[in-house]
Design a protein around this motif. Sequence first.
Motif, short mmCIF file in Angstrom:
data_model
loop_
_atom_site.label_atom_id
_atom_site.label_comp_id
_atom_site.label_asym_id
_atom_site.label_seq_id
_atom_site.Cartn_x
_atom_site.Cartn_y
_atom_site.Cartn_z
N ALA A 77 0.84 -1.21 0.00
CA ALA A 77 0.00 0.00 0.00
C ALA A 77 0.87 1.25 0.00
O ALA A 77 0.59 2.22 -0.72
CB ALA A 77 -0.94 -0.01 1.21
N ALA A 78 1.95 1.22 0.80
CA ALA A 78 2.83 2.40 0.86
C ALA A 78 3.52 2.63 -0.48
O ALA A 78 3.66 3.77 -0.93
CB ALA A 78 3.86 2.23 1.98
N GLY A 79 3.95 1.55 -1.14
CA GLY A 79 4.60 1.68 -2.45
C GLY A 79 3.65 2.25 -3.48
O GLY A 79 4.01 3.13 -4.27
N ARG A 80 2.41 1.78 -3.46
CA ARG A 80 1.39 2.25 -4.38
C ARG A 80 1.16 3.76 -4.22
O ARG A 80 0.87 4.47 -5.17
CB ARG A 80 0.08 1.50 -4.05
N ALA A 81 1.28 4.24 -2.98
CA ALA A 81 1.03 5.66 -2.70
C ALA A 81 2.27 6.51 -2.95
O ALA A 81 2.29 7.69 -2.62
CB ALA A 81 0.57 5.82 -1.26
N GLY A 82 3.34 5.90 -3.49
CA GLY A 82 4.52 6.69 -3.81
C GLY A 82 5.65 6.54 -2.79
O GLY A 82 6.66 7.24 -2.88
#
Lengths: 317, 317
Positions: free
Chosen positions: B299-304
């Motif tokens: 989720a954190a990676g998806r958000a940048g």
Amino acid sequence: MKTPVCVLGLGLIGGSVLRAAAAAGRVTFGYNRSADGMNAALADGFDATADLESALTRAAQLSALIVLAVPVPALPALLEQIRRLAPDCPLTDVTSVKAAVLDDVTAAGLAEKFVGGHPMAGTAHSGWPAGHAGLFEGAPWVISVDDHVDPTVFATVLDLILDCGSVAVPARSEEHDAAAAAISHLPHLLAEALAVTAADVPLAFALAAGSFRDGTRVAGTAPDLVRAMCEGNAPQLLPTLDRAMALLAEARESLATESSVADLVNTGHAARTRYESFPRNEIVTVVLGEDDWRRALAAAGRAGGVIRSALPTPDSR
Amino acid sequence: MKTPVCVLGLGLIGGSVLRAAAAAGRVTFGYNRSADGMNAALADGFDATADLESALTRAAQLSALIVLAVPVPALPALLEQIRRLAPDCPLTDVTSVKAAVLDDVTAAGLAEKFVGGHPMAGTAHSGWPAGHAGLFEGAPWVISVDDHVDPTVFATVLDLILDCGSVAVPARSEEHDAAAAAISHLPHLLAEALAVTAADVPLAFALAAGSFRDGTRVAGTAPDLVRAMCEGNAPQLLPTLDRAMALLAEARESLATESSVADLVNTGHAARTRYESFPRNEIVTVVLGEDDWRRALAAAGRAGGVIRSALPTPDSR
């Protein structure tokens, strides 16, 4: 003495033409519908008015070259006034869709004195303050060689283009518009489609780098500008877009059924390689007004030829 | 002591990983199938062999991190040898399609020790001589957080990524592949289609400038490389291509019937604007191995989010 220049519309492009012509030592004056643009030009020391009638009366007195630099929708009303007040002045334009402008000029009965033009210079900002005398330095500037074009008016317009520091690319109006669809309007639509597609994919922006950044750069252009250029050139853009979509559909089919995108990738690479080594030769031998001069110039432009200095006329030889 | 690194395949990417790991002070050694690549690495002072069995035996003795840096088609045979000779070594890869590699690794029974990776670094040239220790400096490097991923192996692979000077972007394999289709593979196909379309239009190359040059830049990439990445990711590329073609078809219809491309242009501009301001936050709070740590990282990676330094483990807190 060089032909005086009267610029109608003092935005980015028109304002830059006025400055460049003045810098080349010409008598120059401009008209702008809104007082803002006129006052900005006056404040910078240029001769400008918001009174169209006085600008055109003066143009007629001086036999000035009139440069149409207003948005295409504003042209018919402007041309009507030119026909009334300055019908014998040589006439050119600096807008991006050549066939539509030629139609308007022909409808106004002014085609005989008209040679269209299109400077291929940046339009990221707009208005008088964004312009400068060096905007066209080294840029290609299309000059039309349609069947009706008069060699003397052509020479007059060419002289202004060279004074602006540009290289002139001779082209027929409909060929210009088809090329603009392929190299400018289609790339804008592809960039928009790429940006929208990626925006819907989680993680895409997090990983996006070079190929996405390059491929969507022009999607950063103001939507109004993109719409105006694409919608104004619909007759040429539609078949160009159809061709690109057909190529993508073929690649899609081949990827789905044969796990291969070889055809598209090989021809695309070959095309890009050809573009990189496209020749840029100087046109020097065509004599303006001699038999077939327009056809010769259009062919030379198509092959990559550019005009860097005045061409000979039958008188000058 | 840092985990030793065994790189299998000493091309541009593998050769650069070997150099970067050595520069970070690690014990490093490599294997290359062809004598050319091995000799080039030896000549530059690196420890390299063309004997796979000896490389893997040594990796097992040292409990080295094995880095798969061979083309995807060569993987199954290589994985078979790893299972035989070094089944307990932590394992990662540096190839571009993550789901296909994970399938191969799972089929070989090695998933438990595997955490996939993909450095987003340039590939215009290839082979050992093209590589260098700084290739990954500052580049995003995807690290997979699929359901099977072991936190200790994850920490080991992350350590190598950070040693190479990259920032790690945690992602699930299928999400990586979908994102790669949108930001890398689709842009390549659009660039090829644009180049081919323009090549057929007289005068197009003569007038081509900024938007065409940018829009076709990646069509200059070697066709073999473009084919390999597109064809290897067909399951994700096909729906992405369909989406882009549907957007273009809608714009075409709207241009033909309503003289408008407003929808595509407005959403494209908004998407590009969003991309330009996409945040890049550092991930610091996720504890490797705690409940839901994989989901939290994805989720954190998806958000940048990116990882710039080692993450805490339950032991380290």
